[in-house]
Enzyme design. Structure first.
Site, PDB file in Angstrom:
ATOM      1  N   SER A 140       0.834  -1.200   0.000  1.00 22.66           N
ATOM      2  CA  SER A 140       0.000   0.000   0.000  1.00 22.66           C
ATOM      3  C   SER A 140       0.870   1.252   0.000  1.00 22.66           C
ATOM      4  O   SER A 140       1.875   1.322   0.720  1.00 22.66           O
ATOM      5  CB  SER A 140      -0.890   0.021   1.245  1.00 22.66           C
ATOM      6  OG  SER A 140      -1.752  -1.095   1.285  1.00 22.66           O
ATOM      7  N   SER A 141       0.503   2.238  -0.823  1.00 23.11           N
ATOM      8  CA  SER A 141       1.177   3.529  -0.861  1.00 23.11           C
ATOM      9  C   SER A 141       2.666   3.366  -1.205  1.00 23.11           C
ATOM     10  O   SER A 141       2.990   2.923  -2.301  1.00 23.11           O
ATOM     11  CB  SER A 141       0.970   4.267   0.468  1.00 23.11           C
ATOM     12  OG  SER A 141       1.354   5.612   0.380  1.00 23.11           O
ATOM     13  N   SER A 142       3.577   3.681  -0.284  1.00 20.91           N
ATOM     14  CA  SER A 142       4.996   3.470  -0.558  1.00 20.91           C
ATOM     15  C   SER A 142       5.260   1.999  -0.850  1.00 20.91           C
ATOM     16  O   SER A 142       6.103   1.653  -1.687  1.00 20.91           O
ATOM     17  CB  SER A 142       5.848   3.935   0.624  1.00 20.91           C
ATOM     18  OG  SER A 142       7.219   3.814   0.347  1.00 20.91           O
TER      19      SER A 142
END
Length: 299
Positions: A140-142
């Site tokens: 998720s995300s990074s």
């Protein structure tokens, strides 16, 4: 600055929606020291492990930790049911973000956090009975950014990936970014959705990170919310352009309200190599859909 309020809010939301506890405990692998960065290796091995066991690498968001992603997702619970291993890498940076900006991390066997994670997979194969032919990445995300980086730089290791609210492979490249630095670089042009390329340009960028590779490429799921104010929604279209070119599959059709109400499934080719999921009104980050991931991974 990499540690931004939107990422912190996303982290808190994930922790608040913690999944039911797995049967076993997350273990820190003290014997892993294969670097080249100081990312920590944590692993979940179910009591009823398959032989050999498929491996899912589950990669946390900025401000996150291996323990937080273990607790807030259901991969370990599902490992208890299906017998696969889950590796939870722990970022070495002060803000908990991953190096997806340096030349080293973006290059096959070049170094950086991506090489450290690839070495974790090898360690799990050698020491935990992992199946080198069934290795998958998600985050998720990074962690989504790193999922795309791993798919681009290590397609020989990762068979499929699922990227939640990330950016295209190589989009966060920052000239002069150094592998292993305390705080990886932040790219405002990319995060703001202003890094726009043709499908061919994105595809050429990914191929440049592993020159000469002619093997099978990583199958990809790309998730993004239309209300993402941290890694802007245009990154969804750019990532799909990239992987459509890399995997040589054209857009086929949209499927409304799939996998749930308010989401649109974007099918490429016959739907076996690339699928996108757009969440209407969903912010940063898209909630993890573990059952969809496992079906994509063939587990």
């Amino acid at each position: 600055m990499y540690l931004v309020s939107g990422l912190l809010a996303a982290a808190l939301a994930l922790v608040a929606n913690a999944a039911p506890a797995a049967q076993g405990q997350l273990q820190k692998v003290n014997g892993f020291n294969a670097g080249p960065t100081k990312a920590g290796m944590y692993i979940y091995v179910p009591s009823k492990k398959a032989t050999p066991a498929p491996i899912i690498v589950a990669i946390h968001y900025c401000t996150g930790t291996a323990q937080a992603y273990f607790s807030s997702t259901q991969y370990a619970n599902l490992a208890d049911q299906k017998g696969f291993i889950v590796i939870y890498p722990n970022s070495p940076s002060s803000g908990g973000c991953w190096d997806v900006a340096s030349t080293a991390s973006l290059t096959h066997n070049g170094g950086g956090d991506s090489k450290t994670i690839a070495n974790m997979v090898d360690y799990a194969v050698q020491n935990y009975g992992g199946d080198a032919d069934k290795v998958f990445a998600t985050g998720s995300s990074s962690g989504a950014m790193m999922t795309n980086v791993l798919a681009g730089a290590y397609p020989d290791i990762f068979k499929a990936g699922s990227s939640y609210s990330g950016v295209p492979d190589g989009c966060f490249y920052v000239p002069g970014a150094t592998a292993g630095q305390a705080t990886p670089g932040w790219n405002n042009e990319c995060s703001g959705g202003r890094s726009v390329k043709t499908a061919q340009q994105w595809g050429d960028l990914t191929r440049s990170y592993y020159p000469g590779y002619n093997g099978t490429r990583t199958r990809m799921l790309i998730w993004h919310g239309t209300a993402d104010n941290t890694l802007s929604y245009p990154n969804f279209a750019e990532a799909l352009k990239q992987w459509s070119n890399v995997l040589d599959v054209p857009f086929t059709n949209d499927v409304a309200n799939n996998p749930q109400s308010g989401y649109t499934k974007k099918v490429y080719g016959d739907g076996t190599k690339l699928i996108g999921y757009s969440g209407q009104g969903v912010g940063h980050t898209v909630p993890v859909h573990e059952s969809v991931d496992l079906a994509w991974f063939g587990l």
